[in-house]
Structures are given as C-alpha cells and as structure tokens.
Design an enzyme around this catalytic site. Structure first.
Site, PDB file in Angstrom:
ATOM      1  N   SER A  95      43.440  40.051  42.581  1.00 18.67           N
ATOM      2  CA  SER A  95      42.953  39.138  41.546  1.00 18.67           C
ATOM      3  C   SER A  95      44.024  38.109  41.247  1.00 18.67           C
ATOM      4  CB  SER A  95      42.632  39.917  40.266  1.00 18.67           C
ATOM      5  OG  SER A  95      42.515  39.004  39.189  1.00 18.67           O
TER       6      SER A  95
ATOM      7  N   HIS B 281      39.789  37.776  44.569  1.00 22.27           N
ATOM      8  CA  HIS B 281      39.028  37.964  43.324  1.00 22.27           C
ATOM      9  C   HIS B 281      39.429  36.863  42.339  1.00 22.27           C
ATOM     10  CE1 HIS B 281      36.797  40.561  40.449  1.00 22.27           C
ATOM     11  NE2 HIS B 281      37.711  40.179  39.559  1.00 22.27           N
TER      12      HIS B 281
ATOM     13  N   ASP C 192      38.780  35.379  38.570  1.00 27.80           N
ATOM     14  CA  ASP C 192      38.262  35.729  37.247  1.00 27.80           C
ATOM     15  C   ASP C 192      37.974  34.466  36.440  1.00 27.80           C
ATOM     16  OD1 ASP C 192      38.339  38.680  37.147  1.00 27.80           O
ATOM     17  OD2 ASP C 192      40.469  38.373  37.554  1.00 27.80           O
TER      18      ASP C 192
ATOM     19  N   MET D 253      36.697  33.071  32.984  1.00 30.19           N
ATOM     20  CA  MET D 253      36.541  33.512  31.584  1.00 30.19           C
ATOM     21  C   MET D 253      36.291  32.300  30.705  1.00 30.19           C
ATOM     22  SD  MET D 253      39.605  36.276  31.271  1.00 30.19           S
ATOM     23  CE  MET D 253      39.968  37.467  32.563  1.00 30.19           C
TER      24      MET D 253
ATOM     25  N   HIS E  59      34.138  36.508  39.740  1.00 30.67           N
ATOM     26  CA  HIS E  59      33.734  37.401  38.647  1.00 30.67           C
ATOM     27  C   HIS E  59      33.529  36.552  37.397  1.00 30.67           C
ATOM     28  CE1 HIS E  59      35.190  41.029  35.951  1.00 30.67           C
ATOM     29  NE2 HIS E  59      33.935  40.692  35.704  1.00 30.67           N
TER      30      HIS E  59
ATOM     31  N   MET F 159      32.927  36.096  33.779  1.00 27.11           N
ATOM     32  CA  MET F 159      32.955  36.705  32.440  1.00 27.11           C
ATOM     33  C   MET F 159      32.617  35.599  31.448  1.00 27.11           C
ATOM     34  SD  MET F 159      36.304  39.025  33.164  1.00 27.11           S
ATOM     35  CE  MET F 159      36.715  37.974  34.543  1.00 27.11           C
TER      36      MET F 159
ATOM     37  N   MET G 241      33.894  47.852  35.326  1.00 27.50           N
ATOM     38  CA  MET G 241      35.115  47.474  34.605  1.00 27.50           C
ATOM     39  C   MET G 241      35.784  48.748  34.104  1.00 27.50           C
ATOM     40  SD  MET G 241      35.441  44.292  34.969  1.00 27.50           S
ATOM     41  CE  MET G 241      37.017  44.331  34.107  1.00 27.50           C
TER      42      MET G 241
ATOM     43  N   ASP H 187      37.573  47.396  38.640  1.00 31.21           N
ATOM     44  CA  ASP H 187      38.417  46.278  38.207  1.00 31.21           C
ATOM     45  C   ASP H 187      39.073  46.613  36.871  1.00 31.21           C
ATOM     46  OD1 ASP H 187      39.496  43.797  37.670  1.00 31.21           O
ATOM     47  OD2 ASP H 187      37.580  42.732  37.586  1.00 31.21           O
TER      48      ASP H 187
HETATM   49  C1  DX5 Z   1      40.175  41.541  33.759  1.00 28.42           C
HETATM   50  C2  DX5 Z   1      39.826  40.943  35.089  1.00 28.42           C
HETATM   51  C3  DX5 Z   1      40.548  41.569  36.201  1.00 28.42           C
HETATM   52  C4  DX5 Z   1      42.039  41.491  36.115  1.00 28.42           C
HETATM   53  C5  DX5 Z   1      42.525  42.825  36.525  1.00 28.42           C
HETATM   54  O1  DX5 Z   1      39.280  41.196  32.799  1.00 28.42           O
HETATM   55  O2  DX5 Z   1      38.444  41.016  35.365  1.00 28.42           O
HETATM   56  O3  DX5 Z   1      40.103  41.120  37.470  1.00 28.42           O
HETATM   57  O4  DX5 Z   1      42.626  40.507  36.927  1.00 28.42           O
HETATM   58  O5  DX5 Z   1      43.866  42.852  36.303  1.00 28.42           O
HETATM   59  P1  DX5 Z   1      44.743  44.160  36.475  1.00 28.42           P
HETATM   60  O6  DX5 Z   1      44.575  44.615  37.887  1.00 28.42           O
HETATM   61  O7  DX5 Z   1      46.115  43.649  36.185  1.00 28.42           O
HETATM   62  O8  DX5 Z   1      44.261  45.168  35.478  1.00 28.42           O
HETATM   63 ZN    ZN Z   2      37.819  40.603  37.485  1.00 30.76          ZN
END
Ligand code: DX5
Ligand code: ZN
Length: 223
Positions: free
Chosen positions: A9, A34, A36, A38, A67, A69, A138, A176
């Site tokens: 990620s 990956h 993210d 947000m 991903h 969010m 998650m 994740d």
């Molecule tokens: C968190 C993200 C993850 C994040 C995971 O909300 O969706 O993808 O990058 O990070 P680690 O592996 O550091 O927990």
């Molecule tokens: Zn993620």
C-alpha cells in the site's frame, strides 16, 4: 496469479517519490499496487484521487488495486475506471446501490471488490459474493496506516471463506490493516490470499527485503 499475492500500500510510501517506491516493490516481486483513496468523510483522512491513479498507471505494469474509502462511490466510480484502475474495491457501508456499482466495474472489464469494516457483520457482503472478484476484509478501522491488527479478523476471514465456498464464488479474500510477518501466517491459514501491507513494507528501512520477509511468512502456512 496464484498462491498468496502481496499488495504493497503506497499510503506509507514517500509521496515525493511514488514512482521510485512502486519501482522498488515491483522489482522485488510485488503482485499488485494498493492505492488508498480517502475522502475525509467516510474515513477521517484525505489522500489521493484519480490524477494520482492515472499517474501511477504510467509508472508501473503492476495491476492497480484501488481501495475507495469514500462516501460517493455510486457517483464517482467511473473516475477511477477512467484513470486506469485494474481492480476497484468499494465499501459495502458506503454504497447505496452496491450491485449497480459492482456491475459498472465489471462492465468496464475490471476486477470488482467489496470491502467491509471490522464492525460490519459479514452477512452484509453475502448478497454480492457471487458477483465480486475480491472481498477485502479490513483488519483495522480504515483511515490510517500503521495501526494494530484486530485479532478477531482471523475468525472473520475463516467464516468468510466458508461463505464464499457456499456461494460457489471464486472471490479471493484480501486483508488490509496491520499485516506484517507476524500477523500474515494466521490470516493466510484462515483463507486470505491477498495481503495488503503499507507500514510493514514502506515503513521498513529496506522495502524489497520487507516484502520478501512478508511473502516468506505468508507461505510458511500454505502447504
Ligand atoms: C487503511 C488502508 C490500508 C493501509 C494499511 O485504512 O486501507 O491500505 O495502507 O496500512 P498498514 O499496512 O500500515 O496497516
Ligand atoms: Zn487499503
């Protein structure tokens, strides 16, 4: 792609050198990148959007696992498809019409995933198990990298694997949040075949070595 896939990620990577970060894990054998997304509403953090997905698409041959969010995936999923996402994962808690969103992703010829937060009952994804390519469990409340793995996620993965089999679905289980060489063996044993890891890879002094260590830990429980 078979076995266990590793999806670094970029949330924990150096944002001033994303191309370099991705290149380092690509040459170390990462399977996916990956990304993210947000929105500051669905989760209490803001990250990147379609322009960064588009830029990443130009820098790597690895599939982009995006991903979302975000609250309004129903309206904006097309932005990420246009930007070149290879897999788009939406949250079941955030979609008003989850079948419609999944259909839009599949109609674009991309992989469709559905994700659920640690506090969401597994039955929330049951109606779409036959439609999706991936279910992203998650194992932290989403929003930030570097959080601690929630141990009850292991039982959730095991139960989800049973539900996927019962639905005769070929969906992979991805996990994740808080995944590292210590937590990977149990989630793989429970049925996860895609490991997302941010801090454990990009927070390490040597990301390629950290990726190799994560893969070795994951494979230790496969055979
Ligand atoms: C968190 C993200 C993850 C994040 C995971 O909300 O969706 O993808 O990058 O990070 P680690 O592996 O550091 O927990
Ligand atoms: Zn993620």
């Amino acid at each position: 792609m078979s076995g266990v896939l590793i999806a670094p990620s970029i949330l924990s990577a150096d944002f001033t050198d994303l191309a370099g970060a991705v290149a380092s894990v690509e040459s170390a054998g990462a399977d996916l990148v990956h990304v993210d997304v947000m929105d500051g509403h669905f989760v209490p953090n803001l990250t990147v959007g379609p322009p960064v997905v588009r830029a990443l698409k130009r820098t790597t041959r690895l599939p982009l696992d995006v991903h979302l969010m975000i609250d309004n995936a129903d309206e904006t999923v097309g932005w990420y498809l246009d930007a070149g996402a290879d897999i788009v994962v939406v949250h079941v808690e955030a979609c008003r019409h989850v079948h419609r969103v999944i259909r839009a992703i599949k109609d674009a010829g991309r992989g469709a995933g559905v994700s659920l937060n640690p506090g969401t009952p597994l039955c929330a994804v049951e109606p779409v198990l036959a439609e999706v390519d991936q279910v992203l469990v998650m194992s932290v409340d989403p929003g930030f990298g570097g959080q601690s793995f929630i141990p009850s996620s292991v039982d959730r993965i095991r139960e989800l694997a049973r539900m996927i089999e019962a639905a005769r679905s070929s969906a992979r289980i991805a996990v994740d949040g808080g995944i590292d060489a210590a937590t990977a063996p149990a989630v793989v044993e429970a049925g996860a075949t895609v490991l997302v890891a941010g801090n454990a890879i990009f927070g390490a002094p040597d990301p390629p070595a950290a990726l190799h260590a994560l893969r070795a830990a994951a494979l230790s429980r496969l055979c």
